[in-house]
Design a protein around this motif. Structure first.
Motif, mmCIF file in Angstrom:
data_model
loop_
_atom_site.group_PDB
_atom_site.id
_atom_site.type_symbol
_atom_site.label_atom_id
_atom_site.label_comp_id
_atom_site.label_asym_id
_atom_site.label_seq_id
_atom_site.Cartn_x
_atom_site.Cartn_y
_atom_site.Cartn_z
ATOM 1 N N SER A 78 0.859 -1.197 -0.041
ATOM 2 C CA SER A 78 -0.072 -0.019 -0.030
ATOM 3 C C SER A 78 0.958 1.153 0.006
ATOM 4 C CB SER A 78 -0.952 -0.048 1.158
ATOM 5 O OG SER A 78 -1.766 -1.191 1.194
ATOM 6 N N PRO A 79 0.498 2.500 -0.669
ATOM 7 C CA PRO A 79 1.267 3.375 -0.856
ATOM 8 C C PRO A 79 1.338 4.145 0.495
ATOM 9 C CG PRO A 79 -0.716 4.007 -1.904
ATOM 10 C CD PRO A 79 -0.625 2.472 -1.468
ATOM 11 N N GLY A 80 2.087 5.151 0.588
ATOM 12 C CA GLY A 80 2.158 6.058 1.720
ATOM 13 C C GLY A 80 0.852 6.641 1.851
ATOM 14 N N GLY A 81 0.446 6.957 3.209
ATOM 15 C CA GLY A 81 -1.121 7.744 3.441
ATOM 16 C C GLY A 81 -0.819 9.161 3.537
ATOM 17 N N THR A 82 -1.915 9.724 3.109
ATOM 18 C CA THR A 82 -1.860 11.418 3.512
ATOM 19 C C THR A 82 -1.384 11.723 4.913
ATOM 20 O OG1 THR A 82 -4.162 11.090 3.887
ATOM 21 C CG2 THR A 82 -3.780 11.566 1.790
ATOM 22 N N THR A 83 -1.691 10.893 5.856
ATOM 23 C CA THR A 83 -1.204 11.149 7.128
ATOM 24 C C THR A 83 0.303 11.409 7.237
ATOM 25 O OG1 THR A 83 -2.780 9.705 7.738
ATOM 26 C CG2 THR A 83 -1.529 10.862 9.607
ATOM 27 N N ALA A 84 1.277 10.892 6.265
ATOM 28 C CA ALA A 84 2.558 11.080 6.174
ATOM 29 C C ALA A 84 2.901 12.469 6.159
ATOM 30 C CB ALA A 84 3.235 10.109 5.016
ATOM 31 N N ALA A 85 2.123 13.265 5.406
ATOM 32 C CA ALA A 85 2.423 14.683 5.198
ATOM 33 C C ALA A 85 2.138 15.412 6.529
ATOM 34 C CB ALA A 85 1.565 15.393 3.760
ATOM 35 N N LEU A 86 1.039 15.091 7.109
ATOM 36 C CA LEU A 86 1.210 15.451 8.216
ATOM 37 C C LEU A 86 2.365 15.493 9.440
ATOM 38 C CD1 LEU A 86 -0.541 16.993 10.648
ATOM 39 C CD2 LEU A 86 -1.778 14.649 11.175
#
Length: 300
Positions: A78-86
């Motif tokens: 699974s790709p990185g989640g949007t929470t990674a940017a947080l």
């Protein structure tokens, strides 16, 4: 495992966070990523090659049952989640790199997710077929690009407002993160003990190794600190919601979703602890500036 928190609350919260991140970004940030692609290429190599190999090694080493082993490989694919940017935002990473990587990874995962998960399925002599749902890809893009673009537009039109919003946005992002952690734990409180017993060690090891791998490998290739932090968060913070969706809706087996459910809890805690340490390591000047000197106030 599919609750109002993950289906409604989480996307709204992440949309707000992404808008806040957009307030700090300019087109020049993305041009910098494009002109200096080394960090992005190294991170993609970690995501697509090293991470599945690492996960498969853990699956074999811990001798996981077939369904849990498949679930772990699905998570790795699974790709990185949007929470990674947080997390990257909170710990002084290169947010533009995170957003670029998440977008690219989500597209690449259309091919790599079925391949990696299909390999795990065939390893355990199962006959399931897996595909990357297009609706989920579009949702990731909408959740990332639309609010970020709006935030960048506000920064362009009202730069003074964007500057003043920096500290409140960081505080609000941290508060939302804490609420998300508490919400996930409460939503799974009746089964969390069982989940941790089944897959806790594997999920914890995979999370810790992913965060470390995403930081150490880029640094070895000469990638600077902020981009190495961004890479670490991108590699370590997976799109667990997508993995759960594929397990339940595509593979039609809740047991396969258990690793992603456990990982979604562990990664919040591990990423926060790791981010705190690595941010201080990469930004010692900030720490020293906040710490009063032993000679402060001493007579000259």
């Amino acid at each position: 495992m599919d609750s109002a928190l993950t289906t409604i609350g989480l996307p709204i919260a992440l949309g707000i966070i992404m808008f806040g991140l957009g307030l700090e970004l300019t087109p020049a940030d993305f041009r910098r990523v494009r002109k200096n692609p080394r960090a992005a290429l190294v991170a993609l190599g970690c995501q697509l090659l090293l991470l599945p190999a690492l996960c498969f090694g853990l699956v074999l080493l811990l001798d996981l049952p077939p369904l849990l082993g498949i679930g772990m490989m699905l998570l790795a694919a699974s790709p990185g989640g949007t929470t990674a940017a947080l997390f990257s935002h909170l710990f002084r990473g290169d947010v533009a790199l995170n957003i670029s990587l998440t977008a690219v990874n989500s597209l690449v995962a259309i091919v790599t997710l079925p391949l990696i998960t299909g390999f795990a399925i065939s390893w355990y002599d199962r006959t399931d077929e897996v595909s990357m749902p297009l609706a989920e890809v579009l949702q990731v893009f909408a959740l990332i690009l639309v609010p970020v673009a709006l935030g960048m537009l506000v920064r362009h039109l009202r730069p003074a407002f964007a500057e003043r919003a920096d500290r409140p946005v960081r505080i609000a992002s941290a508060a939302i993160l804490v609420v998300m952690i508490i919400g996930v734990v409460l939503a799974e409180r009746e089964r969390i003990g069982e989940y941790l017993a089944d897959i806790g060690v594997a999920a914890a090891l995979f999370c810790a190794c992913s965060l470390l791998l995403g930081y150490v490998v880029p640094k070895a290739f000469g990638v600077p600190g902020p981009q190495a932090i961004a890479s670490s968060m991108e590699i370590g913070v997976h799109n667990s919601t997508l993995a759960i969706y594929v397990a339940v809706e595509v593979l039609d087996d809740v047991a396969i979703s258990v690793p992603a459910a456990v990982y979604s809890i562990i990664m919040f805690v591990f990423a926060a602890l790791w981010g705190t340490w690595v941010s201080r390591r990469e930004n010692p000047v900030r720490t020293q500036e906040r710490r009063p000197s032993s000679t402060d106030g001493a007579p000259v």
